[in-house]
Scaffold this motif. Structure first.
Motif, short mmCIF file in Angstrom:
data_model
loop_
_atom_site.label_atom_id
_atom_site.label_comp_id
_atom_site.label_asym_id
_atom_site.label_seq_id
_atom_site.Cartn_x
_atom_site.Cartn_y
_atom_site.Cartn_z
N LYS A 133 17.50 124.10 113.59
CA LYS A 133 17.29 122.94 114.44
C LYS A 133 17.54 121.63 113.71
N VAL A 134 17.39 121.60 112.41
CA VAL A 134 17.58 120.34 111.69
C VAL A 134 18.85 120.35 110.84
N HIS A 135 19.77 121.29 111.11
CA HIS A 135 20.90 121.35 110.18
C HIS A 135 21.82 120.14 110.28
N ILE A 136 21.98 119.58 111.49
CA ILE A 136 22.88 118.42 111.62
C ILE A 136 22.35 117.20 110.82
N PRO A 137 21.07 116.82 110.99
CA PRO A 137 20.58 115.69 110.19
C PRO A 137 20.72 115.93 108.68
N VAL A 138 20.45 117.17 108.23
CA VAL A 138 20.57 117.47 106.79
C VAL A 138 22.02 117.30 106.34
N TYR A 139 22.98 117.85 107.12
CA TYR A 139 24.38 117.72 106.75
C TYR A 139 24.80 116.25 106.69
N ILE A 140 24.37 115.50 107.73
CA ILE A 140 24.76 114.08 107.77
C ILE A 140 24.20 113.34 106.55
N ALA A 141 22.95 113.68 106.19
CA ALA A 141 22.35 113.01 105.03
C ALA A 141 23.14 113.34 103.76
N VAL A 142 23.54 114.60 103.61
CA VAL A 142 24.32 114.99 102.43
C VAL A 142 25.65 114.23 102.40
N ILE A 143 26.34 114.21 103.54
CA ILE A 143 27.64 113.54 103.59
C ILE A 143 27.47 112.04 103.29
N ALA A 144 26.46 111.42 103.94
CA ALA A 144 26.25 109.98 103.75
C ALA A 144 25.96 109.66 102.28
N THR A 145 25.24 110.57 101.60
CA THR A 145 24.94 110.34 100.19
C THR A 145 26.22 110.29 99.37
N PHE A 146 27.10 111.28 99.60
CA PHE A 146 28.35 111.30 98.82
C PHE A 146 29.23 110.10 99.16
N VAL A 147 29.21 109.69 100.43
CA VAL A 147 30.01 108.53 100.81
C VAL A 147 29.52 107.29 100.07
N THR A 148 28.18 107.14 100.00
CA THR A 148 27.65 105.97 99.31
C THR A 148 27.97 106.02 97.82
N VAL A 149 27.86 107.22 97.23
CA VAL A 149 28.22 107.36 95.81
C VAL A 149 29.66 106.92 95.60
N LEU A 150 30.56 107.41 96.48
CA LEU A 150 31.97 107.05 96.39
C LEU A 150 32.16 105.54 96.53
#
Lengths: 195, 215, 200
Positions: free
Chosen positions: A66-83
């Protein structure tokens, strides 16, 4: 080894995100005003794609459905910010020319799409190769589009002048040219694939 | 490994953990890159000032931030004025950061004036102008090019595009960008003038103490 | 007057889809029929306006004061995702008819880059809260307009005999290019209006 090679070829040819899946169209059209811009956007996206695919394939069993989308988005957003921070610090020219479209990698449907359809079902190593394949396919699409638009619009490729700028058809650098050039490239790819 | 179920506890724990981990990673990266980013900004500015003042050996003696409401459109503009001395300590002039609205967004320009207000050089700091059209502004107005504004004085020369009765050739098919650019130049000039006027009458400007440049 | 200018510029001059390339995926994906296109347009305008208000307040009162600017991308996307879910739940309870009309489009909006794009843009341009709201709302209208016009063209396109290789996305993209070319005709409009209102 063959299996991993197949994954890469699959991402590059059969599921090419630009010409076949038609995903991530916003950066494809917006950042390809020149070959070098298309290439850097493609590589930036590939970096995020590989990292997020890897992490998500590790997290796949640890996240309740049920929470996989928010977790994925958080992971992606983290890498985007790092980049984003890295580019600002070490390659400010690229950050300036891609601008808004760096943070918008978060909502690039290619990345969330691969997380959902590949990384959440496969192991880490396969996921990395999928990231490389799809990433290369995306980079290739963007660079090709950038080369065509830069050549037709300003008579140069990667900044190398091939014919005088005043003979270029400016429209290809402007927004309408993005749609039209991609439209014809897709038609050519369709012809080659025999669809 | 068994997939975690959809219990409330599991979901809360996972989401909280993800939030903490991502937060920590980002704080760390931000910490690491903070210094290089500031360094980059400083370097861009320092080399920008050098190029617009046409002098490689200069010192920034003071940095003033001026806010001014332009009568033309009743909007407040912010200018950053760097007063610059040469290596011997004689005043060279002023480099001014000035921002106007271009075709697609903000157009931020750094313009160098010598002590009598002639334009020494300029560089575009930020732009969202169309590539191939308005984005040509970074070359178009330079010395030797068609629309050169170098060595002109906004006080005496009318720096407007020819369409508006001025003397500057606009970038082909980019009148809006050209207007925005010249507006930025003219307003920057006006900002240095009030600065001078107030210094002469002895009114203290609200100014930060300038950092000494490394050169 | 300046609000009217933002309104007109966001719809015609800098149309979010046709000149800024935000929200291309739904533009190409949900534009087969005018009825679905208008539903999507309304849903995006609605979410866009609310999301911009929330992210604007968050930026000005939380992120900037505490120097957490580097969390911008992360917080904005999570806020948008949460907001979309909340709107979905509220609509379901409060107004089932509206939910039936817009419901299917809502989950698609999270990954619509025009929502995140506008939220970040208003911070970059440094708009005031009211200006941001007007900008977000008019961007939504601009999105809806482009989508509906394009859907109407595509309905006609179905009846045309297209060369084989150009069928599918190819001809759709070229058509979008022509529409974008038409919108470029508005580019002088903003300058004209500025001088008309005495804002130049």
């Amino acid at each position: 080894m063959k299996k991993y090679l197949d994954i890469i070829v699959n991402g590059f040819v059969k599921e090419n995100p630009t010409f076949v899946l038609m995903l991530g169209m916003c950066p494809t059209l917006a950042t390809t005003t020149s070959a070098i811009n298309g290439l850097s956007m493609g590589l930036a996206t590939m970096f995020v794609l590989i990292c997020s695919n890897l992490v998500i394939s590790f997290l796949k069993n640890l996240t309740p459905d049920k929470v996989h989308i928010p977790v994925y988005i958080a992971v992606i957003a983290t890498f985007v910010t790092v980049l984003q921070l890295m580019l600002k610090a070490y390659l400010p020219e690229i950050d300036a020319s891609l601008g808004l479209f760096i943070p918008l990698i978060v909502v690039n449907c290619v990345i969330l799409g691969r997380a959902e359809s590949f990384a959440s079902k496969n192991g880490p190593l396969a996921s990395i190769f999928d990231g490389i394949g799809i990433g290369l396919g995306f980079t290739f699409g963007l660079t090709l589009l950038g080369i065509c638009r830069e050549f037709l619009g300003s008579g140069s490729v990667f900044g190398v002048i091939l014919f005088p700028e005043s003979y270029g058809a400016l429209m290809f650098i402007l927004p309408p040219g993005a749609f039209i050039t991609l439209g014809f490239l897709v038609a050519i790819v369709n012809k080659i694939r025999g669809v | 490994m068994q997939k975690l179920g959809n219990t409330l506890v599991n979901m809360t724990v996972v989401l909280t953990l993800v939030a903490i981990v991502t937060g920590v990673i980002l704080a760390y990266v931000n910490n690491v890159t903070k210094e290089p980013i500031d360094e980059q900004k400083k370097e861009t500015l320092a080399s920008g000032i050098k190029s617009v003042m046409q002098d490689n050996n200069l010192q920034v003696v003071s940095t003033d931030t001026v806010k001014k409401t332009e009568q033309e459109d009743n909007k407040e503009y912010t200018y950053v004025i760097y007063s610059v001395n040469n290596a011997k300590g004689e005043p060279l002039g002023k480099a001014v950061e000035s921002t106007t609205m271009g075709f697609g967004g903000a157009l931020k320009v750094l313009i160098g004036f010598n002590t009598s207000g002639d334009i020494k050089g300029y560089t575009i700091l930020e732009t969202t102008e169309t590539p191939g059209l308005g984005a040509k502004a970074d070359q178009w107005f330079q010395a030797g090019n068609k629309g050169s504004i170098i060595d002109k004085n906004p006080g005496t020369d009318k720096l407007k595009v020819t369409k508006d009765g001025g003397s500057v050739d606009a970038i082909t098919a980019s009148t809006i960008t050209s207007r925005a650019f010249l507006k930025a130049v003219n307003q920057a000039y006006a900002a240095t003038q009030i600065d001078v006027a107030e210094e002469e009458t002895g009114v203290a400007m609200a100014s930060e103490v300038g950092e000494q440049s490394n050169n | 007057m300046q609000y009217l200018l933002i309104f007109i510029a966001a719809i015609f001059v800098n149309n979010v889809v046709l000149s800024q390339f935000l929200g291309i995926c739904p533009f190409l994906g949900v534009s087969k029929k005018v009825s679905t296109a208008s539903g999507m347009g309304v849903a995006v305008t609605f979410v866009l306006t609310i999301a911009t208000i929330v992210t604007f307040v968050l930026q000005k009162y939380v992120l900037t004061p505490y120097e957490l600017d580097y969390l911008q991308t992360l917080t904005f996307i999570i806020v948008i995702a949460t907001l979309v879910q909340m709107i979905e739940i509220i609509l379901k309870k409060m107004s089932p008819s509206l939910y039936n009309a817009l419901g299917v489009f809502l989950p698609l909006i999270t990954t619509n880059c025009c929502v995140l794009g506008v939220a970040i843009l208003v911070i970059q341009i440094d708009y005031s809260l009211l200006e941001s709201v007007v900008y977000a709302f008019s961007t939504g209208i601009g999105f809806a307009l482009a989508l509906i016009v394009f859907a109407a063209i595509r309905e006609q396109l179905d009846m045309v005999d297209v060369p084989r290789g150009m069928r599918g996305m190819s001809v759709v993209l070229v058509t979008a290019g022509l529409l974008s070319l038409a919108f470029m005709g508005f580019s002088g409009l903003e300058g004209g209006l500025r001088s008309l209102f005495g804002l130049a």
